[in-house]
Design an enzyme around this catalytic site. Structure first.
Site, mmCIF file in Angstrom:
data_model
loop_
_atom_site.group_PDB
_atom_site.id
_atom_site.type_symbol
_atom_site.label_atom_id
_atom_site.label_comp_id
_atom_site.label_asym_id
_atom_site.label_seq_id
_atom_site.Cartn_x
_atom_site.Cartn_y
_atom_site.Cartn_z
ATOM 1 N N TYR A 54 -4.006 3.261 7.583
ATOM 2 C CA TYR A 54 -5.277 2.533 7.576
ATOM 3 C C TYR A 54 -6.227 3.162 8.595
ATOM 4 O O TYR A 54 -6.213 4.375 8.803
ATOM 5 C CB TYR A 54 -5.053 1.037 7.832
ATOM 6 N N VAL A 82 1.216 -3.776 3.972
ATOM 7 C CA VAL A 82 1.065 -5.033 4.699
ATOM 8 C C VAL A 82 2.271 -5.961 4.574
ATOM 9 O O VAL A 82 2.304 -7.009 5.225
ATOM 10 C CB VAL A 82 -0.220 -5.782 4.302
ATOM 11 N N TYR A 102 -2.008 -3.261 -11.023
ATOM 12 C CA TYR A 102 -2.080 -2.921 -9.597
ATOM 13 C C TYR A 102 -1.246 -3.874 -8.747
ATOM 14 O O TYR A 102 -0.526 -3.444 -7.842
ATOM 15 C CB TYR A 102 -3.543 -2.946 -9.142
ATOM 16 N N LYS A 113 0.625 3.348 -3.051
ATOM 17 C CA LYS A 113 -0.517 4.227 -3.304
ATOM 18 C C LYS A 113 -0.108 5.703 -3.302
ATOM 19 O O LYS A 113 -0.696 6.514 -4.015
ATOM 20 C CB LYS A 113 -1.607 3.979 -2.257
ATOM 21 N N SER A 172 0.799 -1.231 0.000
ATOM 22 C CA SER A 172 0.000 0.000 0.000
ATOM 23 C C SER A 172 0.830 1.279 0.000
ATOM 24 O O SER A 172 0.287 2.354 -0.264
ATOM 25 C CB SER A 172 -0.965 0.008 1.195
#
Length: 309
Positions: A245, A263, A193, A68, A65
């Site tokens: 998160y 993660v 992705y 992102k 993540s």
């Protein structure tokens, strides 16, 4: 570097290593389940190119993540704010990063922000390129330039493992395609992705990324503006409000820096226009954040007065 010496950093790493026993490595992506849960490493770099690192700082791990932040920056550079935020919102959420509930209850199914999976998938869909190969080449070139590391690539094993088990992300994509948030072939989007998430770095690479964002997109070593300052401002704001998160509020109180976790155990941090921080600790808490990494940042923030608040 704010009096952080390597011996002290090594001592702090060993101090928090016990926290690795309290968490678990991610298993929903099978390839991540083989990580050594006892790993913990950190790298810190400043604008004078002083680099301090300790622990397992050279171990490679996938961005997950954390990517992102990078795709958001690239999409903003490709498309502009109006286009990006016409399709993705700016609000934090208390739901898990892979939740579908807000897509079902918001209108017109617009993802709340770019740091949750739905928003990140929509942002990835915006990256310009005629093919996945071209898009991935552009993204890798972007990461290599930011880190000044031309060897950075992605893990085929992790990407394939993630692609084969991305059932919930497929559901998010199809839901957004039904509502015209994403366009094109869903399997192609997921292929890009998952490769994006599987880009491999170490703590030193991550600290360079953190410094660039902390410094408003300006590389002080090569004296180049690599990312527009306004783009880094937007990205850092999302890192504060959504980067950890649904633990972002607690992190803001305890640490108080723009940060993004993944993660695989990575944490990207930006400190007061001065420092970049890269952390790796794959033993995660229930929210998906590195337990030892969070504790290490909490200690350093208190000792060094890192909090922006």
């Amino acid at each position: 570097m704010q009096n952080i010496v390597i011996n002290h950093l090594e001592s702090l790493v060993e101090q928090v290593r016990d926290y690795t026993h309290l968490g678990n490595v991610a298993t929903y992506i099978p390839a991540l389940s083989y990580a050594n849960s006892q790993h913990i490493g950190i790298a810190i770099i400043d604008k004078e190119n002083n680099l301090t690192y300790a622990g397992d700082a050279h171990v490679l791990f996938t961005l997950q993540s954390i990517s992102k932040v990078l795709t958001l920056a690239l999409a903003l550079m490709d498309r502009g704010k109006e286009y990006v935020f016409g399709r993705v919102g700016m609000e934090p959420t208390g739901d898990p990063f892979n939740s579908i509930i807000k897509l079902e209850t918001s209108n017109p199914s617009k993802p709340l922000n770019p740091m949750i999976n739905a928003g990140a998938l929509a942002v990835t869909n915006m990256i310009m390129g005629e093919s996945n190969e071209e898009k991935m080449s552009r993204l890798l070139s972007f990461v290599r330039e930011i880190t000044d590391n031309p060897t950075i690539s992605y893990s085929n094993e992790v990407a394939q493992s993630e692609f084969e088990t991305a059932h919930l992300n497929r559901a998010l994509c199809y839901y957004m395609k039904q509502n015209h948030i994403v366009e094109g072939n869903v399997e192609d989007l997921l292929d890009f992705y998952t490769k994006q998430c599987a880009i491999e770095v170490n703590c030193l690479d991550l600290s360079r990324i953190g410094l660039l964002f902390a410094n408003g997109g300006y590389d002080p070593y090569r004296q180049k503006q690599l990312i527009p300052r306004e783009v880094t401002r937007i990205c850092k704001t999302f890192m504060v409000t959504c980067g950890m998160y649904n633990e972002s509020g607690e992190f803001a109180i305890k640490v108080g820096i723009p940060a993004k976790s993944g993660v695989a155990g990575g944490i990207l941090g930006c400190v007061k226009d001065q420092l970049g921080v890269g952390i790796f600790g794959p033993a995660l808490d229930a929210k998906g954040n590195s337990l030892a990494g969070m504790k290490l940042l909490e200690i350093l923030s208190e000792e060094e007065d890192w909090s922006m608040f």
